[in-house]
Design a protein around this motif. Structure first.
Motif, PDB file in Angstrom:
ATOM      1  N   LEU A   1       0.793  -1.418   0.077  1.00  0.00           N
ATOM      2  CA  LEU A   1       0.176  -0.059   0.140  1.00  0.00           C
ATOM      3  C   LEU A   1       0.765   1.599   0.241  1.00  0.00           C
ATOM      4  O   LEU A   1       2.002   0.863   0.910  1.00  0.00           O
ATOM      5  CB  LEU A   1      -0.869   0.829   1.057  1.00  0.00           C
TER       6      LEU A   1
ATOM      7  N   HIS B   1      -7.891  -2.919  -3.231  1.00  0.00           N
ATOM      8  CA  HIS B   1      -6.169  -3.045  -3.802  1.00  0.00           C
ATOM      9  C   HIS B   1      -5.176  -3.527  -3.740  1.00  0.00           C
ATOM     10  O   HIS B   1      -4.557  -3.566  -4.598  1.00  0.00           O
ATOM     11  CB  HIS B   1      -5.414  -2.591  -2.322  1.00  0.00           C
ATOM     12  N   CYS B   2      -6.029  -5.418  -3.737  1.00  0.00           N
ATOM     13  CA  CYS B   2      -5.298  -6.491  -4.036  1.00  0.00           C
ATOM     14  C   CYS B   2      -4.536  -6.319  -5.755  1.00  0.00           C
ATOM     15  O   CYS B   2      -3.655  -6.365  -6.151  1.00  0.00           O
ATOM     16  CB  CYS B   2      -5.871  -7.415  -3.691  1.00  0.00           C
TER      17      CYS B   2
ATOM     18  N   ASP C   1      -2.274   5.724   1.368  1.00  0.00           N
ATOM     19  CA  ASP C   1      -3.347   4.286   2.262  1.00  0.00           C
ATOM     20  C   ASP C   1      -3.040   4.941   3.568  1.00  0.00           C
ATOM     21  O   ASP C   1      -4.043   3.570   4.758  1.00  0.00           O
ATOM     22  CB  ASP C   1      -2.930   3.526   1.652  1.00  0.00           C
TER      23      ASP C   1
ATOM     24  N   VAL D   1      -4.020  -3.445  -7.506  1.00  0.00           N
ATOM     25  CA  VAL D   1      -4.072  -1.943  -7.567  1.00  0.00           C
ATOM     26  C   VAL D   1      -2.397  -2.277  -6.923  1.00  0.00           C
ATOM     27  O   VAL D   1      -1.692  -0.324  -6.994  1.00  0.00           O
ATOM     28  CB  VAL D   1      -4.147  -0.649  -7.744  1.00  0.00           C
ATOM     29  N   ALA D   2      -2.385  -2.640  -5.739  1.00  0.00           N
ATOM     30  CA  ALA D   2      -1.087  -2.559  -5.296  1.00  0.00           C
ATOM     31  C   ALA D   2       0.564  -2.765  -5.458  1.00  0.00           C
ATOM     32  O   ALA D   2       0.488  -3.552  -6.756  1.00  0.00           O
ATOM     33  CB  ALA D   2      -1.307  -3.335  -3.853  1.00  0.00           C
TER      34      ALA D   2
ATOM     35  N   THR E   1      -0.494  -9.488  -3.100  1.00  0.00           N
ATOM     36  CA  THR E   1      -0.053  -9.303  -4.193  1.00  0.00           C
ATOM     37  C   THR E   1      -0.581 -11.136  -4.629  1.00  0.00           C
ATOM     38  O   THR E   1      -0.696 -11.449  -5.414  1.00  0.00           O
ATOM     39  CB  THR E   1       0.761  -8.203  -5.378  1.00  0.00           C
TER      40      THR E   1
END
Length: 424
Positions: free
Chosen positions: A152, A197-198, A156, A200-201, A207
């Motif tokens: 992150l 966020h999975c 965030d 885009v992290a 991920t």
């Protein structure tokens, strides 16, 4: 021992779960462990297990169900799938992918970043005189560590920290119905946040876990949520609890400065033994079970009181003392058996780095309050605040900033009476 058998503490000892006993439950634990290490407790309507051998057996024996122990806390609501709410073989299936998030390779991948986070935090504190170790060291460091694990961004931080704090209410088995409902709502919001966020992290342990096809999406999110509830706040509180023991002992701080990484690691284990953030864990006996200290009947709801086991003189020499180089140290602060805490390495490593570097950066650090107050919550065991004088000079508490000197009301404070004992 049957459920009707009464164990009465002597008049000078408060029940460890009572408001009076929570600040220092250890004298009561010592009395119970020496006289009734396995017994039915009428106050909580639970079987309390306080001996080290007994707790170790409860944690490892397949005759005790972790799933049933956790479902007893749900008040009729379905708990999300996770390692915490399942027994083998489902637990094993969920835990294996969890290593992608918290296993040795995952922790190694963020180790340098964690060290950098510690240095950055201490650098920011260098201009301060008195800080609250709970709010200004433990919580920010835990947040930095999880931002790295989850890939992150710094932007965030605030939202993640707020959600993690709110969801951590779920740790407290004695939280009232309204507080517990808020905790479940926060967990749902945290799951939505992490789910979003999975994709885009930044590349990270998160991920890698999200891309693993061994878990369904709800199961993957359950693992993520558990890692926060079972890792973020226990890590944050472990720091404050450790400094509570360490800073009043200048000789221990000096030993850490000189002892290197190995002593820092053994010291962190010893500090976790003395003040475990998770002081007990729940199980249900699936059959009649014989423990070293007594019999437990089928269907019994059992608390393995690891905080008591960790000071068992049958296992630990000078159990109430801080011995930084204690080895071996078979403490149960991370549980044991199949459910041994997956975040153990993360907590140990982060804590050791922080303690070692803080001892070098602030060699005269001391407690600004010799008697800090413990929070009312049972889990995690934590301090409400811990004013720390980074320069080591005496501080008049009347001169502290209001947010350090005042002890705010606990948002998750438990009722004075345990009631029906259905929290587990």
């Amino acid at each position: 021992m049957t459920a009707g058998t009464q164990i009465r503490l002597p008049a000078h000892l408060s029940h460890p779960f009572s408001p009076a006993g929570r600040a220092d439950p250890y004298p009561a634990y010592d009395w119970l462990r020496s006289r009734a290490p396995v017994h039915y407790d009428a106050m909580s309507r639970l079987w309390l297990v306080t001996g080290h051998a007994d707790c170790a057996a409860v944690l490892r024996d397949r005759g005790f169900s972790a799933s049933a122990g956790q479902q007893g806390r749900a008040r009729g609501e379905e708990l999300p799938p996770s390692m915490l709410t399942t027994d083998p073989p489902d637990h094993t299936r969920l835990r294996a992918p969890g290593l992608l998030l918290l296993g040795p390779a995952a922790i190694a991948s963020v180790a340098e970043g964690i060290a950098a986070d510690v240095d950055d935090l201490l650098e920011r504190l260098a201009g301060e005189t008195v800080v609250d170790a709970v709010r200004e060291i433990g919580s920010p460091l835990a947040t930095s560590v999880f931002l790295r694990l989850f890939g992150l961004a710094e932007r965030d931080r605030k939202v993640f920290a707020q959600l993690a704090q709110a969801a951590s209410i779920n740790l407290d088995p004695l939280a009232g119905p309204q507080v517990a409902a808020l905790g479940r709502s926060a967990m749902a919001e945290l799951s939505r946040f992490l789910d979003g966020h999975c994709a885009v992290a930044a590349p990270s342990p998160l991920t890698r876990l999200a891309a693993d096809d061994r878990l369904t999406r709800p199961e993957m999110l359950g693992v993520l949520g558990l890692s926060v509830v079972g890792g973020w706040q226990p890590l944050a509180e472990a720091i404050g609890n450790a400094l509570y023991w360490l800073l009043p002992r200048p000789e221990a701080l000096a030993a850490l400065r000189e002892g290197g990484d190995e002593l820092a690691r053994t010291a962190m284990d010893e500090l976790l033994r003395l003040e475990a953030p998770i002081p007990f864990t729940a199980r249900v006996a699936v059959g009649n079970v014989t423990l070293p200290g007594g019999e437990v009947p089928q269907g019994a709801r059992v608390l393995a009181v690891v905080a008591a086991a960790n000071r068992d003189p049958a296992v630990f020499d000078r159990p109430g003392e801080l011995l930084l180089d204690r080895t071996p140290n078979p403490h149960l602060a991370f549980g044991g058996g199949p459910h041994f805490c997956l975040a153990a390495q993360l907590v140990r490593q982060t804590g050791a780095v922080l303690l070692s570097r803080l001892a070098r950066r602030f060699p005269a650090a001391s407690l600004a309050d010799a008697n800090p107050a413990w929070a009312a919550t049972m889990i995690p065991r934590r301090l409400r605040s811990l004013p720390v004088n980074l320069g080591g000079l005496p501080v008049d508490l009347d001169d502290l900033p209001a947010d350090l000197a005042a002890l705010p009301a606990e948002p998750g404070a438990v009722p004075a009476k345990l009631g029906g004992g259905d929290a587990y």
